[in-house]
Design a protein around this motif. Structure first.
Motif, PDB file in Angstrom:
ATOM      1  N   ASP A  90      -8.317  -2.750   0.747  1.00  0.00           N
ATOM      2  CA  ASP A  90      -8.891  -3.053  -0.566  1.00  0.00           C
ATOM      3  C   ASP A  90      -9.463  -1.792  -1.205  1.00  0.00           C
ATOM      4  O   ASP A  90      -9.287  -1.555  -2.391  1.00  0.00           O
ATOM      5  CB  ASP A  90      -9.977  -4.126  -0.470  1.00  0.00           C
ATOM      6  N   HIS A  91     -10.156  -0.996  -0.401  1.00  0.00           N
ATOM      7  CA  HIS A  91     -10.739   0.246  -0.919  1.00  0.00           C
ATOM      8  C   HIS A  91      -9.639   1.204  -1.393  1.00  0.00           C
ATOM      9  O   HIS A  91      -9.741   1.803  -2.451  1.00  0.00           O
ATOM     10  CB  HIS A  91     -11.609   0.925   0.140  1.00  0.00           C
ATOM     11  N   GLU A  92      -8.590   1.317  -0.611  1.00  0.00           N
ATOM     12  CA  GLU A  92      -7.474   2.209  -0.947  1.00  0.00           C
ATOM     13  C   GLU A  92      -6.786   1.755  -2.226  1.00  0.00           C
ATOM     14  O   GLU A  92      -6.471   2.552  -3.100  1.00  0.00           O
ATOM     15  CB  GLU A  92      -6.477   2.289   0.203  1.00  0.00           C
ATOM     16  N   LEU A  93      -6.585   0.451  -2.371  1.00  0.00           N
ATOM     17  CA  LEU A  93      -5.916  -0.072  -3.563  1.00  0.00           C
ATOM     18  C   LEU A  93      -6.780   0.054  -4.805  1.00  0.00           C
ATOM     19  O   LEU A  93      -6.265   0.272  -5.906  1.00  0.00           O
ATOM     20  CB  LEU A  93      -5.507  -1.535  -3.346  1.00  0.00           C
ATOM     21  N   SER A  94      -8.091  -0.067  -4.640  1.00  0.00           N
ATOM     22  CA  SER A  94      -8.970   0.021  -5.805  1.00  0.00           C
ATOM     23  C   SER A  94      -9.183   1.457  -6.279  1.00  0.00           C
ATOM     24  O   SER A  94      -9.533   1.686  -7.428  1.00  0.00           O
ATOM     25  CB  SER A  94     -10.332  -0.621  -5.492  1.00  0.00           C
ATOM     26  N   THR A  95      -8.933   2.436  -5.412  1.00  0.00           N
ATOM     27  CA  THR A  95      -9.088   3.840  -5.806  1.00  0.00           C
ATOM     28  C   THR A  95      -7.783   4.470  -6.260  1.00  0.00           C
ATOM     29  O   THR A  95      -7.765   5.608  -6.662  1.00  0.00           O
ATOM     30  CB  THR A  95      -9.680   4.680  -4.662  1.00  0.00           C
ATOM     31  N   SER A  96      -6.704   3.727  -6.191  1.00  0.00           N
ATOM     32  CA  SER A  96      -5.392   4.277  -6.580  1.00  0.00           C
ATOM     33  C   SER A  96      -5.204   4.256  -8.074  1.00  0.00           C
ATOM     34  O   SER A  96      -5.685   3.512  -8.810  1.00  0.00           O
ATOM     35  CB  SER A  96      -4.259   3.495  -5.932  1.00  0.00           C
ATOM     36  N   SER A 144       0.833  -1.198   0.000  1.00  0.00           N
ATOM     37  CA  SER A 144       0.000   0.000   0.000  1.00  0.00           C
ATOM     38  C   SER A 144       0.875   1.257   0.000  1.00  0.00           C
ATOM     39  O   SER A 144       1.968   1.276   0.570  1.00  0.00           O
ATOM     40  CB  SER A 144      -0.890  -0.009   1.246  1.00  0.00           C
ATOM     41  N   ASP A 145       0.367   2.299  -0.636  1.00  0.00           N
ATOM     42  CA  ASP A 145       1.062   3.591  -0.610  1.00  0.00           C
ATOM     43  C   ASP A 145       0.891   4.290   0.732  1.00  0.00           C
ATOM     44  O   ASP A 145       1.623   5.229   1.026  1.00  0.00           O
ATOM     45  CB  ASP A 145       0.530   4.509  -1.722  1.00  0.00           C
ATOM     46  N   LEU A 146      -0.076   3.830   1.511  1.00  0.00           N
ATOM     47  CA  LEU A 146      -0.322   4.415   2.822  1.00  0.00           C
ATOM     48  C   LEU A 146       0.603   3.794   3.864  1.00  0.00           C
ATOM     49  O   LEU A 146       0.948   2.627   3.772  1.00  0.00           O
ATOM     50  CB  LEU A 146      -1.765   4.166   3.254  1.00  0.00           C
ATOM     51  N   GLY A 147       0.931   4.556   4.853  1.00  0.00           N
ATOM     52  CA  GLY A 147       1.691   4.026   5.979  1.00  0.00           C
ATOM     53  C   GLY A 147       0.749   3.381   6.987  1.00  0.00           C
ATOM     54  O   GLY A 147      -0.477   3.499   6.888  1.00  0.00           O
ATOM     55  N   SER A 148       1.305   2.721   7.944  1.00  0.00           N
ATOM     56  CA  SER A 148       0.508   2.050   8.974  1.00  0.00           C
ATOM     57  C   SER A 148      -0.399   3.028   9.708  1.00  0.00           C
ATOM     58  O   SER A 148      -1.544   2.716  10.018  1.00  0.00           O
ATOM     59  CB  SER A 148       1.423   1.358   9.986  1.00  0.00           C
ATOM     60  N   ARG A 149       0.108   4.209   9.985  1.00  0.00           N
ATOM     61  CA  ARG A 149      -0.666   5.219  10.711  1.00  0.00           C
ATOM     62  C   ARG A 149      -1.915   5.620   9.914  1.00  0.00           C
ATOM     63  O   ARG A 149      -3.010   5.710  10.454  1.00  0.00           O
ATOM     64  CB  ARG A 149       0.197   6.440  11.000  1.00  0.00           C
ATOM     65  N   ASP A 150      -1.743   5.844   8.603  1.00  0.00           N
ATOM     66  CA  ASP A 150      -2.881   6.231   7.769  1.00  0.00           C
ATOM     67  C   ASP A 150      -3.892   5.103   7.640  1.00  0.00           C
ATOM     68  O   ASP A 150      -5.104   5.340   7.649  1.00  0.00           O
ATOM     69  CB  ASP A 150      -2.410   6.655   6.375  1.00  0.00           C
ATOM     70  N   ILE A 151      -3.406   3.881   7.512  1.00  0.00           N
ATOM     71  CA  ILE A 151      -4.312   2.732   7.412  1.00  0.00           C
ATOM     72  C   ILE A 151      -5.114   2.594   8.696  1.00  0.00           C
ATOM     73  O   ILE A 151      -6.338   2.405   8.657  1.00  0.00           O
ATOM     74  CB  ILE A 151      -3.527   1.443   7.100  1.00  0.00           C
ATOM     75  N   ALA A 152      -4.457   2.705   9.841  1.00  0.00           N
ATOM     76  CA  ALA A 152      -5.159   2.605  11.125  1.00  0.00           C
ATOM     77  C   ALA A 152      -6.191   3.715  11.255  1.00  0.00           C
ATOM     78  O   ALA A 152      -7.328   3.470  11.684  1.00  0.00           O
ATOM     79  CB  ALA A 152      -4.159   2.670  12.276  1.00  0.00           C
ATOM     80  N   ARG A 153      -5.834   4.924  10.870  1.00  0.00           N
ATOM     81  CA  ARG A 153      -6.753   6.058  10.971  1.00  0.00           C
ATOM     82  C   ARG A 153      -7.978   5.834  10.091  1.00  0.00           C
ATOM     83  O   ARG A 153      -9.107   6.006  10.520  1.00  0.00           O
ATOM     84  CB  ARG A 153      -6.048   7.351  10.586  1.00  0.00           C
ATOM     85  N   ARG A 154      -7.757   5.431   8.848  1.00  0.00           N
ATOM     86  CA  ARG A 154      -8.873   5.197   7.926  1.00  0.00           C
ATOM     87  C   ARG A 154      -9.754   4.041   8.368  1.00  0.00           C
ATOM     88  O   ARG A 154     -10.959   4.043   8.118  1.00  0.00           O
ATOM     89  CB  ARG A 154      -8.358   4.944   6.518  1.00  0.00           C
TER      90      ARG A 154
END
Length: 59
Positions: A53-59, A11-21
């Motif tokens: 999955d949502h983050e990867l599908s919108t990238s 993922s392009d997101l870091g752990s912190r962003d994934i946890a927040r989302r």
């Protein structure tokens, strides 16, 4: 669990962003990445999977 940790890794997101989302504490994501599954419920894992999955599908 392995699928989720691999998705976090690519993922392009870091752990912190994934946890927040996902609406989860960062510590739960850290626990998953370090192999401490007993700290997460099935619901937590499902929420993380859906978030990634949502983050990867919108990238």
């Amino acid at each position: 669990m392995r699928i989720i940790t691999r998705l976090i890794a690519v993922s392009d997101l870091g752990s912190r962003d994934i946890a927040r989302r996902a609406g989860l504490p960062l510590q739960k994501v850290s626990d998953l990445l370090s192999g401490r599954l007993e700290q997460l419920s099935l619901e937590d894992l499902q929420i993380l999977r859906e978030t990634i999955d949502h983050e990867l599908s919108t990238s």
